[in-house]
Design a protein around this motif. Structure first.
Motif, PDB file in Angstrom:
ATOM      1  N   ASP A  35      -4.417  -0.866   1.027  1.00 37.93           N
ATOM      2  CA  ASP A  35      -3.942  -2.234   1.158  1.00 37.93           C
ATOM      3  C   ASP A  35      -3.049  -2.382   2.401  1.00 37.93           C
ATOM      4  O   ASP A  35      -2.010  -1.746   2.496  1.00 37.93           O
ATOM      5  CB  ASP A  35      -3.155  -2.560  -0.125  1.00 37.93           C
ATOM      6  N   GLN A  38       6.498   8.665   8.182  1.00 41.57           N
ATOM      7  CA  GLN A  38       6.858   8.336   6.800  1.00 41.57           C
ATOM      8  C   GLN A  38       5.770   7.486   6.154  1.00 41.57           C
ATOM      9  O   GLN A  38       5.471   7.651   4.975  1.00 41.57           O
ATOM     10  CB  GLN A  38       8.203   7.602   6.777  1.00 41.57           C
ATOM     11  N   GLU A  73       4.206   8.927   2.906  1.00 43.66           N
ATOM     12  CA  GLU A  73       4.619   8.253   1.673  1.00 43.66           C
ATOM     13  C   GLU A  73       3.650   7.168   1.218  1.00 43.66           C
ATOM     14  O   GLU A  73       3.671   6.774   0.061  1.00 43.66           O
ATOM     15  CB  GLU A  73       6.011   7.621   1.861  1.00 43.66           C
ATOM     16  N   VAL A  74       2.860   6.632   2.126  1.00 40.30           N
ATOM     17  CA  VAL A  74       1.971   5.535   1.748  1.00 40.30           C
ATOM     18  C   VAL A  74       0.501   5.914   1.905  1.00 40.30           C
ATOM     19  O   VAL A  74      -0.251   5.930   0.932  1.00 40.30           O
ATOM     20  CB  VAL A  74       2.273   4.264   2.586  1.00 40.30           C
ATOM     21  N   ALA A  95      -6.056  11.440  -9.848  1.00 44.68           N
ATOM     22  CA  ALA A  95      -5.100  10.929  -8.870  1.00 44.68           C
ATOM     23  C   ALA A  95      -5.143   9.407  -8.779  1.00 44.68           C
ATOM     24  O   ALA A  95      -4.259   8.791  -8.200  1.00 44.68           O
ATOM     25  CB  ALA A  95      -5.385  11.532  -7.501  1.00 44.68           C
ATOM     26  N   GLY A 107      -1.207  -4.755   3.120  1.00 44.57           N
ATOM     27  CA  GLY A 107       0.076  -5.307   2.714  1.00 44.57           C
ATOM     28  C   GLY A 107       1.093  -4.215   2.386  1.00 44.57           C
ATOM     29  O   GLY A 107       2.274  -4.355   2.669  1.00 44.57           O
ATOM     30  N   VAL A 108       0.606  -3.124   1.778  1.00 39.38           N
ATOM     31  CA  VAL A 108       1.509  -2.030   1.416  1.00 39.38           C
ATOM     32  C   VAL A 108       2.018  -1.345   2.688  1.00 39.38           C
ATOM     33  O   VAL A 108       3.192  -0.994   2.796  1.00 39.38           O
ATOM     34  CB  VAL A 108       0.799  -1.019   0.495  1.00 39.38           C
ATOM     35  N   LYS A 111      -4.501   5.895  -9.631  1.00 41.40           N
ATOM     36  CA  LYS A 111      -3.558   5.182 -10.495  1.00 41.40           C
ATOM     37  C   LYS A 111      -3.850   3.691 -10.539  1.00 41.40           C
ATOM     38  O   LYS A 111      -3.079   2.919 -11.053  1.00 41.40           O
ATOM     39  CB  LYS A 111      -2.127   5.400  -9.986  1.00 41.40           C
ATOM     40  N   LYS A 112      -4.972   3.283  -9.944  1.00 41.73           N
ATOM     41  CA  LYS A 112      -5.233   1.840  -9.864  1.00 41.73           C
ATOM     42  C   LYS A 112      -5.678   1.268 -11.188  1.00 41.73           C
ATOM     43  O   LYS A 112      -6.341   1.931 -11.940  1.00 41.73           O
ATOM     44  CB  LYS A 112      -6.286   1.562  -8.796  1.00 41.73           C
ATOM     45  N   PRO A 159      -0.770   9.314  -0.279  1.00 38.06           N
ATOM     46  CA  PRO A 159      -0.932   9.102  -1.716  1.00 38.06           C
ATOM     47  C   PRO A 159      -1.914   7.975  -2.055  1.00 38.06           C
ATOM     48  O   PRO A 159      -2.702   8.108  -2.992  1.00 38.06           O
ATOM     49  CB  PRO A 159       0.477   8.762  -2.206  1.00 38.06           C
ATOM     50  N   GLU A 160      -1.870   6.863  -1.296  1.00 36.26           N
ATOM     51  CA  GLU A 160      -2.726   5.730  -1.650  1.00 36.26           C
ATOM     52  C   GLU A 160      -4.201   6.037  -1.414  1.00 36.26           C
ATOM     53  O   GLU A 160      -5.060   5.556  -2.139  1.00 36.26           O
ATOM     54  CB  GLU A 160      -2.321   4.487  -0.843  1.00 36.26           C
ATOM     55  N   GLU A 200       2.298  -2.811   5.534  1.00 42.45           N
ATOM     56  CA  GLU A 200       3.220  -3.773   6.124  1.00 42.45           C
ATOM     57  C   GLU A 200       4.587  -3.710   5.441  1.00 42.45           C
ATOM     58  O   GLU A 200       5.630  -3.756   6.101  1.00 42.45           O
ATOM     59  CB  GLU A 200       2.650  -5.189   6.018  1.00 42.45           C
ATOM     60  N   ALA A 201       4.568  -3.584   4.107  1.00 40.50           N
ATOM     61  CA  ALA A 201       5.827  -3.495   3.375  1.00 40.50           C
ATOM     62  C   ALA A 201       6.624  -2.277   3.838  1.00 40.50           C
ATOM     63  O   ALA A 201       7.824  -2.368   4.106  1.00 40.50           O
ATOM     64  CB  ALA A 201       5.556  -3.427   1.873  1.00 40.50           C
ATOM     65  N   ALA A 202       5.936  -1.136   3.955  1.00 36.31           N
ATOM     66  CA  ALA A 202       6.624   0.084   4.402  1.00 36.31           C
ATOM     67  C   ALA A 202       7.201  -0.111   5.806  1.00 36.31           C
ATOM     68  O   ALA A 202       8.332   0.294   6.088  1.00 36.31           O
ATOM     69  CB  ALA A 202       5.658   1.264   4.369  1.00 36.31           C
ATOM     70  N   THR A 203       6.432  -0.759   6.670  1.00 38.26           N
ATOM     71  CA  THR A 203       6.925  -1.052   8.020  1.00 38.26           C
ATOM     72  C   THR A 203       8.155  -1.946   7.949  1.00 38.26           C
ATOM     73  O   THR A 203       9.144  -1.725   8.656  1.00 38.26           O
ATOM     74  CB  THR A 203       5.828  -1.762   8.847  1.00 38.26           C
TER      75      THR A 203
END
Lengths: 335, 221
Positions: B120, B136, B140-141, B218, B122-123, B220-221, B144-145, B125-128
């Motif tokens: 995503d 990172q 971190e994103v 793995a 958006g995710v 989780k969705k 795992p995603e 973007e959120a981390a940014t």
């Protein structure tokens, strides 16, 4: 606190240059809850994203605490961003991390010590009322709960500014109100400066103190939320306010009404005075209330009434003149 | 008589099996690492991302396509000089691993790019927005995603490698596929061919089942 100085954002489309934001200047004071409202495609979201430089302005400056950040990049920009919280319409949680890890994420990024992180996550989850979901994954949460996690995450690094990008637009009405109440409570408790964008005036009305109305990349009207509601100037603002107040009369009533149809707006303390009964006594007319409501915006009453005034022509005329002196505005719809 | 012949080939089977494992192991380990880096580069250099660089993006994309459109048998021969330099020989499973690795790197890189594109935006973007650095965001994103997709990509790559490793037998790589060709095909021993095919089916099935399980756990969705 935040100054947007003549900011423009241009995108290179396939055919032509698109100017999403066109020379916008806004100044947001410390502790404001500043709303930006407008129809979709008005450039609100793009404008909001220039504040943490997710979107670099093509022209203009973004100034935070008298520091021009427009040219920041790398570690300097990341430090600034760590002090600006942001929540999103689609929540944007990391699906593979638990609620705890999602909220801890910005603090880990900022290199906070583990013990401090654990303590603060608990505090934040209590603040948003989601302590019981601490080890749940986002897929197990409802929309409202996801946004609560989003809010807790945005507050993780104790930011002084909170950017809210349509925070409630993906939620149902009841959840929307709960999230807006939560944001309002957080503002009251933490005194954080908030910028919120929405396409709905009712959202702005609930939480904002000031508002800017955007259309096609330009701010067409700006001011105190109460004043904007009481006397909207621009046609877009008028239609947004009218839509929010929802005072449409059915065709049947409009067609059959005798005498004059008048829309009167009361402001502040006057909304609590017995203006109508005074008028009836004074001019010997009949006044029938067809529609109306009193809204409380930032705890100040704003009354809007649609009145049907009947009687002899002189009496009706005098009544309208009288209402003009006693109320904020009178608009004769017909008659 | 047939059974006895099969039994007499037992040491050859074991040797071939071991060779296949060597080729798979070496090329898979190397190509996962290099393929991930290449795929990440390809993804992050695309428009609107943290290492945006059109030139790098287009050049690496083009090179990958060149290697991918070269038939593996030809790539095998073309890479013989490189193989000689790297391993000192052109014969045996280790030598065969060189060309297998090159083919698998570009193959896996495209799969990595595809599964990172599934993350995503958006995710990211959120981390940014929270001030995360590119590393990172990756750690971190993105990792795992995209993990389930990355694992599925490894599964697909490993299974393709089983197929490719049979071809590597042609230049003396050895392995189960090579055994099938030499004994089963050239000597008309249908029974040897059948046994090797069954062994290959089992290898593929095991890889698929393990890969699916890891990916599912793995997810989780």
């Amino acid at each position: 606190m935040v100054t947007i100085d003549n900011v423009s954002v241009e995108f290179h489309g396939t055919q032509r240059l698109l100017r999403a934001v066109n020379g916008v200047s806004l100044s947001i004071r410390e502790g404001d809850v500043f709303g930006i409202v407008g129809t979709s495609g008005a450039g609100k979201s793009t404008l909001l994203r220039t504040i943490n430089l997710l979107q670099k302005p093509t022209f203009g400056r973004v100034v935070i605490d008298s520091v021009d950040i427009t040219c920041y990049s790398g570690i300097d920009l990341r430090r600034v961003r760590q002090k600006i919280g942001m929540i999103f319409q689609q929540f944007n949680l990391i699906h593979t991390k638990t609620v705890f890890d999602n909220v801890a994420f910005p603090m880990r990024i900022a290199g906070k010590p583990q013990t401090e992180i654990a303590k603060r996550v608990l505090y934040l989850l209590e603040l948003v009322g989601l302590l019981d979901k601490i080890y749940a994954y986002p897929s197990k949460l409802s929309g409202g709960q996801k946004q609560r996690v989003g809010i807790a995450r945005a507050l993780a690094n104790d930011p002084r500014i909170l950017l809210c990008d349509e925070p409630a637009s993906a939620l149902d009405l009841e959840t929307t109100n709960a999230i807006l109440d939560l944001l309002k409570g957080i503002h009251r408790k933490l005194g954080i400066t908030m910028l919120l964008i929405s396409h709905e005036m009712s959202v702005i009305k609930k939480v904002c103190t000031r508002v800017a109305v955007m259309s096609e990349g330009v701010v067409v009207e700006e001011g105190n939320v109460y004043n904007i509601f009481a006397s909207p100037q621009h046609s877009l603002t008028q239609s947004l306010v009218a839509h929010s107040l929802d005072l449409e009369l059915p065709e049947r009533v409009l067609g059959s009404a005798k005498g004059a149809l008048v829309k009167a707006v009361y402001k502040g303390i006057k909304a609590e005075e017995p203006v109508l009964s005074d008028a009836i006594r004074e001019f010997g007319v009949g006044i029938n209330v067809l529609h109306g409501k009193i809204e409380y915006i930032n705890d100040q009453p704003l009354g809007v009434l649609i009145l049907n005034i009947t009687g002899n022509e002189q009496g009706v005329g005098q009544t309208i003149e009288y209402l003009r002196t006693r109320t904020a505005s009178v608009e004769v719809i017909h008659g | 008589m047939g059974n006895q012949y099969l039994l007499s080939l037992w040491p050859d089977f074991l040797k071939a099996f071991w060779e296949t494992f060597q080729m798979l192991g070496i090329s898979l380990v190397l190509s996962i690492d290099a393929g991930f880096v290449l795929g990440l580069l390809l993804f992050a250099s695309d428009r609107g991302l943290f290492w945006e660089n059109r030139l790098l993006h287009n050049i690496s994309g083009f090179l990958i396509n060149v290697i991918r459109s070269t038939p593996f048998v030809i790539l095998l021969v073309l890479l013989l000089p490189l193989t000689q330099r790297l391993t000192g020989t052109t014969i045996g499973p280790v030598a065969a691993s060189v060309s297998l690795t090159v083919a698998a790197i570009v193959f896996y890189a495209r799969l990595v790019q595809a599964s990172l594109c599934e993350v995503d935006r958006g995710v990211i973007e959120a981390a940014t927005a929270f001030g995360a650095s590119p590393f990172q965001i990756i750690k971190e994103v993105l990792l795992p995603e995209a993990f389930p997709g990355l694992v599925r990509g490894v599964t697909v790559t490993a299974i393709s490698l089983v197929g490719y490793s049979a071809m590597a037998g042609i230049v003396g790589g050895g392995g189960v596929g090579d055994l099938a060709i030499r004994f089963g095909y050239y000597r008309y021993r249908t029974d040897v061919m059948l046994v090797t095919v069954v062994v290959l089916i089992i290898i593929v099935q095991v890889i698929q089942i393990i890969g699916d399980k890891i990916a599912r756990d793995a997810d989780k969705k």
